[in-house]
Design a protein around this motif. Structure first.
Motif, PDB file in Angstrom:
ATOM      1  N   GLU A  77       0.850  -1.183   0.000  1.00 25.56           N
ATOM      2  CA  GLU A  77       0.000   0.000   0.000  1.00 25.56           C
ATOM      3  C   GLU A  77       0.891   1.240   0.000  1.00 25.56           C
ATOM      4  N   LEU A  78       0.512   2.254  -0.758  1.00 23.81           N
ATOM      5  CA  LEU A  78       1.341   3.451  -0.919  1.00 23.81           C
ATOM      6  C   LEU A  78       1.665   4.124   0.412  1.00 23.81           C
ATOM      7  N   ARG A  79       0.720   4.156   1.338  1.00 18.94           N
ATOM      8  CA  ARG A  79       0.968   4.828   2.624  1.00 18.94           C
ATOM      9  C   ARG A  79       2.068   4.171   3.447  1.00 18.94           C
ATOM     10  N   LYS A  80       2.397   2.904   3.157  1.00 24.60           N
ATOM     11  CA  LYS A  80       3.418   2.184   3.922  1.00 24.60           C
ATOM     12  C   LYS A  80       4.831   2.395   3.378  1.00 24.60           C
ATOM     13  N   LEU A  81       4.952   2.989   2.190  1.00 30.82           N
ATOM     14  CA  LEU A  81       6.277   3.313   1.650  1.00 30.82           C
ATOM     15  C   LEU A  81       6.827   4.559   2.327  1.00 30.82           C
ATOM     16  N   LYS A  82       8.146   4.631   2.427  1.00 25.98           N
ATOM     17  CA  LYS A  82       8.774   5.830   2.969  1.00 25.98           C
ATOM     18  C   LYS A  82       8.865   6.884   1.875  1.00 25.98           C
ATOM     19  N   SER A  83       8.927   8.125   2.268  1.00 26.18           N
ATOM     20  CA  SER A  83       9.069   9.216   1.314  1.00 26.18           C
ATOM     21  C   SER A  83      10.395   9.071   0.574  1.00 26.18           C
ATOM     22  N   GLY A  84      10.365   9.222  -0.748  1.00 24.78           N
ATOM     23  CA  GLY A  84      11.567   9.102  -1.553  1.00 24.78           C
ATOM     24  C   GLY A  84      11.774   7.722  -2.147  1.00 24.78           C
ATOM     25  N   GLU A  85      10.963   6.740  -1.777  1.00 24.93           N
ATOM     26  CA  GLU A  85      11.101   5.397  -2.322  1.00 24.93           C
ATOM     27  C   GLU A  85      10.515   5.328  -3.732  1.00 24.93           C
ATOM     28  N   ILE A  86      11.050   4.425  -4.540  1.00 27.14           N
ATOM     29  CA  ILE A  86      10.628   4.265  -5.926  1.00 27.14           C
ATOM     30  C   ILE A  86       9.656   3.094  -6.040  1.00 27.14           C
ATOM     31  N   PHE A  87       8.611   3.292  -6.849  1.00 32.89           N
ATOM     32  CA  PHE A  87       7.602   2.253  -7.047  1.00 32.89           C
ATOM     33  C   PHE A  87       7.063   2.326  -8.468  1.00 32.89           C
ATOM     34  N   GLN A  88       6.304   1.296  -8.851  1.00 35.67           N
ATOM     35  CA  GLN A  88       5.611   1.253 -10.135  1.00 35.67           C
ATOM     36  C   GLN A  88       4.130   1.094  -9.868  1.00 35.67           C
ATOM     37  N   ARG A  89       3.315   1.619 -10.762  1.00 37.97           N
ATOM     38  CA  ARG A  89       1.863   1.523 -10.591  1.00 37.97           C
ATOM     39  C   ARG A  89       1.315   0.179 -11.029  1.00 37.97           C
ATOM     40  N   LYS A  90       1.953  -0.441 -12.020  1.00 37.76           N
ATOM     41  CA  LYS A  90       1.581  -1.776 -12.495  1.00 37.76           C
ATOM     42  C   LYS A  90       2.827  -2.641 -12.534  1.00 37.76           C
ATOM     43  N   GLU A  91       2.645  -3.928 -12.460  1.00 32.63           N
ATOM     44  CA  GLU A  91       3.787  -4.846 -12.431  1.00 32.63           C
ATOM     45  C   GLU A  91       4.598  -4.803 -13.731  1.00 32.63           C
TER      46      GLU A  91
END
Length: 66
Positions: A5-19
């Motif tokens: 879940e987006l709220r559990k990532l730290k600020s500045g971390e990189i993610f993708q919206r789809k696999e």
């Protein structure tokens, strides 16, 4: 890839919206809910810093698990 879940990532971390997506985003600051807009996180594209999206904190995103 791992879902989170987006709220559990730290600020500045990189993610993708789809696999399978090619674009990656950096989690930015939190915008509190007000009378006009819902609560959201501001996320910037890693390739184009001027492209920002607002995502709901409960959005499921994908991260690399290395």
């Amino acid at each position: 890839m791992k879902t989170i879940e987006l709220r559990k990532l730290k600020s500045g971390e990189i993610f993708q919206r789809k696999e399978t997506s090619k674009s990656e985003f950096i989690k930015g600051h939190y915008n509190r809910k007000n009378w006009m807009y819902p609560a959201s996180f501001c996320c910037s594209n890693t390739e184009d810093i001027n492209r920002e999206i607002q995502l709901n904190p409960s959005t499921i995103v994908y991260i690399n698990n290395y």
